[in-house]
Design a protein around this motif. Structure first.
Motif, PDB file in Angstrom:
ATOM      1  N   GLN A  64       0.827  -1.212   0.000  1.00 29.83           N
ATOM      2  CA  GLN A  64       0.000   0.000   0.000  1.00 29.83           C
ATOM      3  C   GLN A  64       0.854   1.252   0.000  1.00 29.83           C
ATOM      4  O   GLN A  64       0.500   2.271   0.588  1.00 29.83           O
ATOM      5  CB  GLN A  64      -0.931  -0.011   1.211  1.00 29.83           C
ATOM      6  N   PHE A 215      -5.524  -0.395  -3.255  1.00 30.12           N
ATOM      7  CA  PHE A 215      -5.439  -1.110  -1.986  1.00 30.12           C
ATOM      8  C   PHE A 215      -5.693  -0.156  -0.823  1.00 30.12           C
ATOM      9  O   PHE A 215      -6.369  -0.516   0.154  1.00 30.12           O
ATOM     10  CB  PHE A 215      -4.056  -1.761  -1.831  1.00 30.12           C
ATOM     11  N   ARG A 219      -9.256   0.156   2.347  1.00 26.89           N
ATOM     12  CA  ARG A 219      -9.000  -0.093   3.768  1.00 26.89           C
ATOM     13  C   ARG A 219     -10.188   0.342   4.615  1.00 26.89           C
ATOM     14  O   ARG A 219     -10.954   1.238   4.251  1.00 26.89           O
ATOM     15  CB  ARG A 219      -7.744   0.644   4.226  1.00 26.89           C
ATOM     16  N   TYR A 247      -5.612  -6.247   4.834  1.00 29.98           N
ATOM     17  CA  TYR A 247      -4.700  -5.246   4.286  1.00 29.98           C
ATOM     18  C   TYR A 247      -3.511  -4.983   5.221  1.00 29.98           C
ATOM     19  O   TYR A 247      -3.032  -3.861   5.346  1.00 29.98           O
ATOM     20  CB  TYR A 247      -5.443  -3.931   3.994  1.00 29.98           C
TER      21      TYR A 247
END
Length: 416
Positions: A64, A215, A219, A247
């Motif tokens: 991320q 990504f 979250r 994640y």
């Protein structure tokens, strides 16, 4: 205490505490709670192998980070005689020493203080081994170098801020407090040029340079965040949600979680709206204003985020250290609150993380204290930044011709 004595003492304390941190991450000493070194030995090492194959980890939702983060992950290749984790920790130690060296060097100028170096010496070990088991200390080193260099070389500030932003986004906030006029134009132009150049190079070098954006978007509410306190309390009254690893962090799942996540993002938008208003109304830009503004901006970003990972505290410690290099900075109290919050973060993760996951009284209490300290530091920093830079009764946006450059900055109120 003389300057030379203070320097020697800070170096001695730094050496002792950093040796302890190294022994912890090398597993000579075992710290209770989750193994904080697994990110380096497993996750980072796995990304390292993927990056060496010529692509970003596009199939791993835990990737991320902006594209230049690949340099941090690949950096242990500089020490091929060590295994990956050991090489990573040595490089983090080097960055740690670099920050201390910059802060000690900066204190030698008139109007400067050794307090900034002590904030760094104390703040990093207060977070425990997590400080060395993430690449955030490397990013913080870039941010500290950018702010200290920017006092005399605005273009260097811009270039380093852009480089840092492509390492982990938040260093873009270093640009918010640059003095109006020529200083801001040169700083922001250097930042834009550097960012575009690096982004193009990363995209051309390997596929998947910007896969991290999707990504991050997906979250949820991480269990250590401010918004998560709603669910920690709600669990005491029968809320039916749960906790799951998603994640790369522990997040809440269940009823109303999307709503709270949306509200957190809305709060972040409001915080940045306040920053914009401050920027438009600020008139007085002292030598310490860029550091003060960056510290306040990152506090706003961290406190309102859906995710407050323990390593985020390193960002605040580094920026607080730069603020306290300047004797006129009004950020002494927020910096002290950040140091206390960093120590509480160690109690919350890794030492008491099982309590946090369980939402029991100990876990909820630790989060209330840590997040409460962050909220207090944010409010105090914002108020002091406003009072230092926005004259009473200022209501109109200044004309472009009235901008203040570094050659005619006014002293802050604290210095009058």
């Amino acid at each position: 205490m003389t300057g030379a004595t203070g320097t020697r003492l800070s170096l001695a304390v730094w050496a002792l505490t950093r040796a302890t941190l190294l022994l912890c991450v090398l597993r000579v000493f075992t710290v209770p709670g989750p193994d904080v070194t697994s990110d380096v030995s497993a996750i980072y090492h796995g990304w390292y192998e993927v990056l060496r194959s010529g692509t970003y980890p596009v199939d791993d939702v835990t990737w991320q980070y902006p594209p230049v983060a690949a340099l941090a992950v690949l950096s242990p290749a500089l020490l091929p005689f060590l295994d990956y984790p050991s090489a990573f920790y040595v490089l983090v130690l080097f960055c740690d020493a670099l920050v201390l060296g910059l802060l000690l060097y900066a204190r030698r100028r008139p109007g400067r203080s050794g307090a900034g170096a002590w904030v760094w010496v104390a703040g990093v070990p207060l977070l425990g081994p997590t400080s060395y088991a993430r690449y955030d200390l490397m990013v913080t080193a870039v941010a500290v170098a950018a702010l200290l260099a920017g006092v005399r070389r605005p273009r260097v500030l811009g270039a380093l801020a852009a480089f840092g932003a492509l390492l982990k986004v938040w260093p873009v906030l270093l640009l918010v407090g640059t003095a109006r006029g020529r200083t801001s134009r040169s700083t922001w132009a250097a930042a834009a040029t550097t960012a575009v150049t690096l982004a193009v190079l990363c995209a051309a070098a390997m596929p998947g340079a910007f896969a991290f954006l999707s990504f991050q978007r997906d979250r949820g509410t991480e269990i250590e965040s401010l918004g998560a306190l709603v669910f920690h309390v709600a669990r005491q009254f029968g809320w039916q949600g749960g906790v799951e690893l998603r994640y790369g962090s522990m997040e809440f799942l269940g009823p109303y979680v999307p709503l709270v996540s949306t509200l957190a993002m809305g709060l972040t938008v409001l915080a940045f709206g306040w920053l914009l208003v401050w920027r438009l109304r600020a008139r007085t830009f002292a030598v310490h204003t860029p550091a003060d503004a960056a510290f306040t901006a990152v506090l706003l970003f961290t406190t309102t985020s859906r995710v407050i990972s323990p390593q985020y505290m390193l960002w605040l410690v580094g920026l607080a250290a730069v603020c306290l290099v300047f004797r006129g900075s009004p950020m002494v109290r927020p910096a002290c609150l950040v140091l206390v919050a960093t120590g509480v973060t160690l109690l919350e993760f890794p030492l008491g993380f099982a309590h946090v996951v369980a939402s029991d009284a100990v876990g909820v209490g630790l989060l209330l204290v840590r997040n409460g300290l962050l909220v207090a530091a944010t409010l105090i920093a914002g108020r002091r930044l406003w009072r230092e830079t926005v004259p009473a009764g200022a209501g109109n946006v200044p004309r472009a011709g009235s901008a203040e450059g570094p050659e005619n900055r006014q002293p802050s109120r604290a210095a009058r």
